[in-house]
Design a protein around this motif. Sequence first.
Motif, mmCIF file in Angstrom:
data_model
loop_
_atom_site.group_PDB
_atom_site.id
_atom_site.type_symbol
_atom_site.label_atom_id
_atom_site.label_comp_id
_atom_site.label_asym_id
_atom_site.label_seq_id
_atom_site.Cartn_x
_atom_site.Cartn_y
_atom_site.Cartn_z
ATOM 1 N N VAL A 51 -1.692 6.711 7.928
ATOM 2 C CA VAL A 51 -1.545 5.259 7.982
ATOM 3 C C VAL A 51 -0.255 4.842 7.285
ATOM 4 N N ALA A 52 0.516 4.010 7.947
ATOM 5 C CA ALA A 52 1.730 3.438 7.357
ATOM 6 C C ALA A 52 1.354 2.065 6.803
ATOM 7 N N ALA A 53 0.941 2.032 5.553
ATOM 8 C CA ALA A 53 0.419 0.805 4.960
ATOM 9 C C ALA A 53 1.538 -0.173 4.619
ATOM 10 N N ASP A 54 1.221 -1.448 4.713
ATOM 11 C CA ASP A 54 2.123 -2.472 4.188
ATOM 12 C C ASP A 54 1.906 -2.632 2.688
ATOM 13 N N LEU A 55 0.663 -2.420 2.262
ATOM 14 C CA LEU A 55 0.292 -2.539 0.858
ATOM 15 C C LEU A 55 -0.771 -1.499 0.554
ATOM 16 N N THR A 56 -0.598 -0.780 -0.547
ATOM 17 C CA THR A 56 -1.615 0.162 -1.001
ATOM 18 C C THR A 56 -2.136 -0.306 -2.346
ATOM 19 N N LEU A 57 -3.452 -0.451 -2.445
ATOM 20 C CA LEU A 57 -4.103 -0.852 -3.688
ATOM 21 C C LEU A 57 -4.687 0.402 -4.328
ATOM 22 N N THR A 58 -3.913 0.998 -5.224
ATOM 23 C CA THR A 58 -4.318 2.240 -5.871
ATOM 24 C C THR A 58 -5.326 1.946 -6.977
ATOM 25 N N LEU A 59 -6.346 2.780 -7.060
ATOM 26 C CA LEU A 59 -7.434 2.542 -7.991
ATOM 27 C C LEU A 59 -7.242 3.319 -9.275
ATOM 28 N N GLU A 60 -7.120 2.611 -10.375
ATOM 29 C CA GLU A 60 -7.026 3.104 -11.756
ATOM 30 C C GLU A 60 -5.742 3.838 -12.074
ATOM 31 N N CYS A 61 -5.435 4.899 -11.325
ATOM 32 C CA CYS A 61 -4.253 5.726 -11.612
ATOM 33 C C CYS A 61 -3.477 6.014 -10.337
ATOM 34 N N PRO A 62 -2.154 5.871 -10.348
ATOM 35 C CA PRO A 62 -1.360 6.334 -9.210
ATOM 36 C C PRO A 62 -1.569 7.836 -8.991
ATOM 37 N N LYS A 63 -1.545 8.249 -7.730
ATOM 38 C CA LYS A 63 -1.710 9.649 -7.379
ATOM 39 C C LYS A 63 -0.337 10.284 -7.131
ATOM 40 N N LEU A 64 -0.266 11.598 -7.242
ATOM 41 C CA LEU A 64 1.007 12.303 -7.081
ATOM 42 C C LEU A 64 1.695 11.941 -5.775
ATOM 43 N N ALA A 65 0.906 11.770 -4.717
ATOM 44 C CA ALA A 65 1.474 11.533 -3.388
ATOM 45 C C ALA A 65 2.376 10.315 -3.338
ATOM 46 N N GLN A 66 2.135 9.348 -4.205
ATOM 47 C CA GLN A 66 2.923 8.112 -4.191
ATOM 48 C C GLN A 66 4.392 8.354 -4.490
ATOM 49 N N PHE A 67 4.698 9.497 -5.095
ATOM 50 C CA PHE A 67 6.053 9.710 -5.606
ATOM 51 C C PHE A 67 6.798 10.851 -4.931
ATOM 52 N N VAL A 68 6.230 11.435 -3.880
ATOM 53 C CA VAL A 68 6.902 12.547 -3.202
ATOM 54 C C VAL A 68 6.893 12.309 -1.697
ATOM 55 N N GLN A 69 7.875 12.900 -1.032
ATOM 56 C CA GLN A 69 7.952 12.790 0.422
ATOM 57 C C GLN A 69 7.214 13.957 1.079
ATOM 58 N N PRO A 70 6.677 13.744 2.295
ATOM 59 C CA PRO A 70 6.779 12.526 3.120
ATOM 60 C C PRO A 70 5.753 11.462 2.775
ATOM 61 N N ALA A 71 4.819 11.787 1.878
ATOM 62 C CA ALA A 71 3.714 10.873 1.596
ATOM 63 C C ALA A 71 4.180 9.500 1.146
ATOM 64 N N ALA A 72 5.204 9.466 0.274
ATOM 65 C CA ALA A 72 5.634 8.204 -0.330
ATOM 66 C C ALA A 72 6.047 7.167 0.700
ATOM 67 N N ARG A 73 6.490 7.600 1.858
ATOM 68 C CA ARG A 73 6.921 6.666 2.901
ATOM 69 C C ARG A 73 5.755 5.873 3.488
ATOM 70 N N CYS A 74 4.532 6.323 3.257
ATOM 71 C CA CYS A 74 3.359 5.690 3.878
ATOM 72 C C CYS A 74 2.775 4.562 3.050
ATOM 73 N N PHE A 75 3.174 4.427 1.790
ATOM 74 C CA PHE A 75 2.463 3.546 0.866
ATOM 75 C C PHE A 75 2.816 2.072 0.982
ATOM 76 N N GLY A 76 4.024 1.745 1.428
ATOM 77 C CA GLY A 76 4.447 0.355 1.399
ATOM 78 C C GLY A 76 4.530 -0.123 -0.044
ATOM 79 N N GLU A 77 4.250 -1.398 -0.258
ATOM 80 C CA GLU A 77 4.163 -1.907 -1.626
ATOM 81 C C GLU A 77 2.927 -1.305 -2.284
ATOM 82 N N VAL A 78 3.022 -1.011 -3.576
ATOM 83 C CA VAL A 78 1.885 -0.423 -4.288
ATOM 84 C C VAL A 78 1.522 -1.281 -5.489
#
Length: 502
Positions: free
Chosen positions: A177-204
């Motif tokens: 999913v290519a999110a426009d907004l990701t509402l992360t629960l409690e703690c950011p996950k590693l994926a938020q900061f590495v590619q290609p995953a980081a491209r999917c998060f949109g605003e966090v």
Amino acid sequence: MHVVSREEMQAIDRYTIGQIGLGGPLLMENAGRAVYDELAPNLKKGEKICVVLGKGNNGGDGFVAARMLLDSGVDEEVWLLPDPLEIKGDAAYHMNAFLKAGGRIRTIQEEREAFSQSIGEADLVIDALLGTGFQGTPYPECLEVIDQMNQSKATVVSVDLPSGVPANGEFFSHHAVAADLTLTLECPKLAQFVQPAARCFGEVRTLSIGIPEVSVQQAGVRRKVWREEDVRCTLPHRDPFSHKGSHGKGLLIAGSEQMSGAAFFSARAALRSGIGLLSLSVPDEVRPTIASHLPETMFMPRSALDFQGLSGIAIGPGLGREPEQADLVRRVLEYDSVPCVIDADGIYYLSGMTELLRKRKSPIVLTPHPGEMAHLLGTSVSEVEKSRFDVSKQFAEKFGVYLVLKGRNTIITAPDGGQVVNTTGNAALAKGGSGDVLTGILFAFLLQHGRTLDAVCNAVYLHGALADDLVKTGHSQLDVLATDLIEHIPPVLHHLYQKATC
């Protein structure tokens, strides 16, 4: 704010539930309510919202949010991918609560065409299909739903993670999913900061769900995001009775006939960042040109380098790759009395000198970009990018260095393996000279802070904040120059010091 892996988040949940006694249904209620509360201020009566749910805990969070939406005045449809009979545990508890509160569940498998039409007409899609527990490749029917969410013209909000993204940020080639907004629960996950995953998060945005700090400590988490409040609490404060020698006496070895600008950028940034005394060593051919633009700087000939009396050394920006430069790098490494920063061409020569890193007792900071890191390790850039956290941690621990792996979301790793993620900065920094500016800021901070890690984190934060503020106040990401970054240090530092809290 801690950054966690899949396994660490699961351990945090287990401790919170098993040892503290905050049950799974309560944490799920907190998560779903937090999602709803974040969205509620922007909801409009009558707008169409599709909530897309899977069978795991992520789906359970979605059921809670869906229950809250029942009384919000929106036109809500709740779509479940699995059969409702497959929903178990805490998610089943909240599914039943949703139904008893008057909710209705439609199943995607039984109403494929209706789901496709509903997604196409939606104003907002809440993605609660796959969460932290997901690994591998989604099933075909799940991929089909992911594609339909991506094809929708609606705003897509993902709960915790965009569905299809592995929490640990492993490389993947399937659709997510290519999110426009990701509402992360409690703690950011590693994926938020590495590619290609980081491209999917949109605003966090990171939402608290009531997990106590002790749960995170018990899980042994040793990563965090460096935020403005961290900077404010750790910036150095000058003693009113101090003198220029109190704030660092540094030597910067930089520049070459072809790259004289690198020496200027680093030196000017160090001066703007508060270094007390700065000597610059550049080739004789370029010294007159640089000296005319740096009247506050002293100069030391390359032929007469003297490290005595210094409180720190930086080497590398624009140094060039002639064989004799390797001897300069070796001399700096072998002089163990003061901390040092090695960047750019200085890092190029380290691949044959890494054993010298182990022998040093004074702090050493390396600031490679992924290409330089790959050269150090004898691997490819793609391999570095696939495992940024692991690569950084292994190298820093093995050689006892502070490692700054530059990039979007720069990762700073201490010799003990502790890691900090910096989230300031933007693509304006993707331009020649910006790395040289970072070296200068970092060098000056290193000689003024009490703790090396604070110095490194604050320097990286400030460097990114300069670009962020410039883009907010009249620049585009295309036009920012290294000199713009340097001359913007005073107002950004002023802002940080005005709000200093410690």
